[in-house]
Design an enzyme around this catalytic site. Sequence first.
Site, PDB file in Angstrom:
ATOM      1  N   GLU A  51      22.384  67.382  63.256  1.00 58.76           N
ATOM      2  CA  GLU A  51      22.999  66.256  63.965  1.00 58.76           C
ATOM      3  C   GLU A  51      24.490  66.150  63.689  1.00 58.76           C
ATOM      4  O   GLU A  51      25.173  65.315  64.258  1.00 58.76           O
ATOM      5  CB  GLU A  51      22.310  64.949  63.541  1.00 58.76           C
ATOM      6  CG  GLU A  51      20.890  64.776  64.061  1.00 58.76           C
ATOM      7  CD  GLU A  51      19.830  65.381  63.156  1.00 58.76           C
ATOM      8  OE1 GLU A  51      20.173  66.261  62.327  1.00 58.76           O
ATOM      9  OE2 GLU A  51      18.653  64.981  63.265  1.00 58.76           O
ATOM     10  N   TRP A  54      14.196  56.017  40.092  1.00 58.50           N
ATOM     11  CA  TRP A  54      14.125  57.168  41.001  1.00 58.50           C
ATOM     12  C   TRP A  54      14.376  58.446  40.220  1.00 58.50           C
ATOM     13  O   TRP A  54      15.281  58.513  39.395  1.00 58.50           O
ATOM     14  CB  TRP A  54      15.190  57.054  42.094  1.00 58.50           C
ATOM     15  CG  TRP A  54      14.870  56.040  43.143  1.00 58.50           C
ATOM     16  CD1 TRP A  54      13.934  55.046  43.069  1.00 58.50           C
ATOM     17  CD2 TRP A  54      15.490  55.917  44.422  1.00 58.50           C
ATOM     18  NE1 TRP A  54      13.938  54.309  44.218  1.00 58.50           N
ATOM     19  CE2 TRP A  54      14.881  54.811  45.070  1.00 58.50           C
ATOM     20  CE3 TRP A  54      16.501  56.610  45.088  1.00 58.50           C
ATOM     21  CZ2 TRP A  54      15.251  54.408  46.345  1.00 58.50           C
ATOM     22  CZ3 TRP A  54      16.866  56.209  46.352  1.00 58.50           C
ATOM     23  CH2 TRP A  54      16.241  55.126  46.982  1.00 58.50           C
ATOM     24  N   THR A  80      16.163  69.837  66.149  1.00 58.96           N
ATOM     25  CA  THR A  80      16.079  69.621  64.694  1.00 58.96           C
ATOM     26  C   THR A  80      14.840  70.313  64.152  1.00 58.96           C
ATOM     27  O   THR A  80      13.901  70.595  64.897  1.00 58.96           O
ATOM     28  CB  THR A  80      15.978  68.127  64.359  1.00 58.96           C
ATOM     29  OG1 THR A  80      14.827  67.620  65.037  1.00 58.96           O
ATOM     30  CG2 THR A  80      17.193  67.365  64.801  1.00 58.96           C
ATOM     31  N   LYS A  97       9.471  58.050  42.948  1.00 60.44           N
ATOM     32  CA  LYS A  97       9.664  56.712  42.394  1.00 60.44           C
ATOM     33  C   LYS A  97       8.716  56.546  41.214  1.00 60.44           C
ATOM     34  O   LYS A  97       7.517  56.476  41.384  1.00 60.44           O
ATOM     35  CB  LYS A  97       9.418  55.656  43.462  1.00 60.44           C
ATOM     36  CG  LYS A  97      10.479  55.758  44.533  1.00 60.44           C
ATOM     37  CD  LYS A  97      10.206  54.915  45.754  1.00 60.44           C
ATOM     38  CE  LYS A  97      11.175  55.331  46.837  1.00 60.44           C
ATOM     39  NZ  LYS A  97      10.579  56.172  47.881  1.00 60.44           N
TER      40      LYS A  97
HETATM   41  P1  AMP Z   1      19.043  70.753  59.199  1.00 62.35           P
HETATM   42  O1  AMP Z   1      19.344  69.701  60.180  1.00 62.35           O
HETATM   43  O2  AMP Z   1      17.784  71.483  59.484  1.00 62.35           O
HETATM   44  O3  AMP Z   1      20.189  71.673  59.032  1.00 62.35           O
HETATM   45  O4  AMP Z   1      18.784  70.038  57.800  1.00 62.35           O
HETATM   46  C1  AMP Z   1      19.714  69.146  57.263  1.00 62.35           C
HETATM   47  C2  AMP Z   1      19.263  68.705  55.899  1.00 62.35           C
HETATM   48  O5  AMP Z   1      19.271  69.800  54.989  1.00 62.35           O
HETATM   49  C3  AMP Z   1      20.178  67.688  55.261  1.00 62.35           C
HETATM   50  O6  AMP Z   1      19.952  66.380  55.740  1.00 62.35           O
HETATM   51  C4  AMP Z   1      19.830  67.852  53.785  1.00 62.35           C
HETATM   52  O7  AMP Z   1      18.652  67.163  53.441  1.00 62.35           O
HETATM   53  C5  AMP Z   1      19.569  69.332  53.676  1.00 62.35           C
HETATM   54  N1  AMP Z   1      20.764  70.008  53.162  1.00 62.35           N
HETATM   55  C6  AMP Z   1      21.695  70.701  53.841  1.00 62.35           C
HETATM   56  N2  AMP Z   1      22.626  71.201  53.008  1.00 62.35           N
HETATM   57  C7  AMP Z   1      22.302  70.792  51.760  1.00 62.35           C
HETATM   58  C8  AMP Z   1      22.877  70.951  50.448  1.00 62.35           C
HETATM   59  N3  AMP Z   1      23.972  71.676  50.240  1.00 62.35           N
HETATM   60  N4  AMP Z   1      22.258  70.355  49.417  1.00 62.35           N
HETATM   61  C9  AMP Z   1      21.139  69.623  49.582  1.00 62.35           C
HETATM   62  N5  AMP Z   1      20.546  69.447  50.780  1.00 62.35           N
HETATM   63  C10 AMP Z   1      21.111  70.017  51.858  1.00 62.35           C
END
Ligand code: AMP
Length: 542
Positions: free
Chosen positions: A331, A444, A186, A439
Amino acid sequence: MLGLMQNHPLLISSLIEFAEKHHGDAEVVSRRVEGDIHRYTYKDVATRSRQVANALDRMQLAFGDRVATLAWNGYRHLELYFGVSGTGRVLHTLNPRLHPEQIAWIANHAEDQVMCFDMSFLPIIKAVHSKCSTIKHYIVLCDADKVPADTGIPGLQSYEAWMGAQPSTYTWPIFDENSASSMCYTSGTTGNPKAALYSHRSTILHAMAGAMPDALSMSARDCLLPVVPMFHVNAWGLPYSAAMTGAKLVFPGPAMDGKSIFELIEAEKVNFAAGVPTVWQMMIAHMQSGNLKFSTLKRTVIGGSACPPAMITAFNDLYGVEVLHAWGMTEMSPLGTVCTLKNKHLALSDADKMKIRLKQGRGIFGVDMKIVGDDGKDLPWDGKAYGDLLVKGPWIISDYFKGEGGSPLVDGWFPTGDVATIDADGYMQITDRSKDVIKSGGEWISSIDVENVAMAHPSVAMAACIGMKHPKWDERPIIAVVKKPGMDVSREELLAFYEGKTAKWQIPDDVVFVDSIPLGGTGKMMKTRLREVLKDYKLPSA
Ligand code: AMP
C-alpha cells in the site's frame, strides 16, 4: 499568483525516454527462463517498449485497461513495465507463487484483458485460463518458434511474434499524471486480496525519493541486482529508479538459489543488490559452505520482513557489505523507511552504529509517520513507547481498487497494521505485526525480538515465534525452529541461549523443532498456517 514554470505531467514513459537519451549504452543483463544470459542496453529497452506500445494499440485496448504479467525479473518484463504504462494501460503484475485459484480470482477481479507470462508458468495458465473470463489475449514471453503446440489456450502467441513485427517508432501519449499506471494485490493473509493502484505521479515521485542518498542511493555508477521480484510491488520501484539514474540492471530470472545469485553477482560485477531476508539466507549458506567472498558487492537493501541482526552482522563482518534495512508495504509503493546513519553518528563505535542499523530506519522524504496508542492519541518519539504505526504521503494508498473494504484511512492516515517505536532521531523500529504481538500478563512481547535471538544461534536456519493461549498469562511465546542441515541444538541449549539477551519473561516457554516454516507468496512467514500446523500443541506450563 501561480509560479511560471512548465507543467509537465510526471509520466512513466519519461523514464525510459531519459534512459535512452542519457544512458543509452548502459547494460541490462538477464538470466532467461531459457537458461542463457541475455544482454542488451537501455536503448534496446526503449526501442522494444515502443514496439510493445504499438502492439497494444493494435489490440485496441482502452485507456486504463489492465494488462497482466506472470513473469520473473527479466528484460521482457521490463519492456512491459514501460510499454504498458507508457500507453496509459495499467500493468497488473500477478504473483505466480499464489494458488492458481487465487490467481484466477485476482485476474477476474482486476478484469485483465491481456495475460503475458513466462514459459515457467504455462502449467498455471493451462489450469486457469478457462476461469479467467475477461482475458482475450495470451502472450508467452518467448521466441516465435518456442510456442508449444496443443496447449488449449485460445489464441496463444509468442511475445516476439506479437511485438517484434511492430514499428519501433512511437510517440508516447501525454495524459493526466494521476492516471493509474500499475497495480498489485496485497499478500492477503486474511480474506480476499485487495489491490493497490499506483499512479504515474506516485510512481515517479517514489522512484525519485527511493534513489536519493539517504534512501537507496542509486546512481549511474551502480550495477543493481533486484532479486526482489518484479511481480510484487514493482520490485520496490527499482526498475523505475534504475532508468531514472542510468544504473546497470541485472535480472536473475527464475534462478533464485544461493549459488545462481552469487555467480551472477560475481560475473556481472554487481555492487548493489536488493531482496527479502530468505533469499540472502540461501546465499549466505551457499557462501559459507564454499568459503566464498564477494569481489564487488558493497551494499544490499533488505526488507519485506524483519532482517535478523545476525544477517546484518554477517554481511558486514564477514563480507564487508553494508546492509540497508528497509521497511514498507504494498500500500506504500512500497518504500517507507530506510536505515542510514546521520552525520552525528559517524563518530560512534561500530557496536553503537550497529544498534542503529538494526532498526527499520528513518522515513524518507514524502513519507510522514506517527505512532498512536489504543486511544488513537500520538505517542512520544522516545524509542520506548510502542503503538500502531500510521503513514501518509503522495505514494501511499487512498483507497483500494474498486473501493474494496471501504476507506482504509483514519483521519487521512493509513494504518499499517504494524506496531512500532520511533526514537528521538526519527528511527522507526517494528516490534510486530499487530496480529502477531504476544500479550503476556498485560505486557507485550515482540515476536520479532524473540525470533532474532534464536536466529543468532549458529544451528538455527529459521525461527518463528507465536503466542499460545495460557490460563494465567493470557498468552505465552513459543519458538518454532528449523535447524541448519547437519547442525544440532537441543531445546534446553536454545532456551539457555536466551539468558542475558532478553528479559526473563520474554524468553519463550518452549522450542518446537519443525522441518519447515510455511512461507507466503512474498517470502513472509505465514504464522496463521504455522498455528494450524501446531493446533494440537500444548504449552508445558499450561
Ligand atoms: P507487503 O505488503 O506484502 O509487502 O507486506 C508489508 C508488511 O511486511 C509490512 O506491513 C510489515 O509487517 C512487513 N515488513 C516489511 N518490511 C519489513 C521490515 N524491514 N521489518 C519488519 N517487517 C517488515
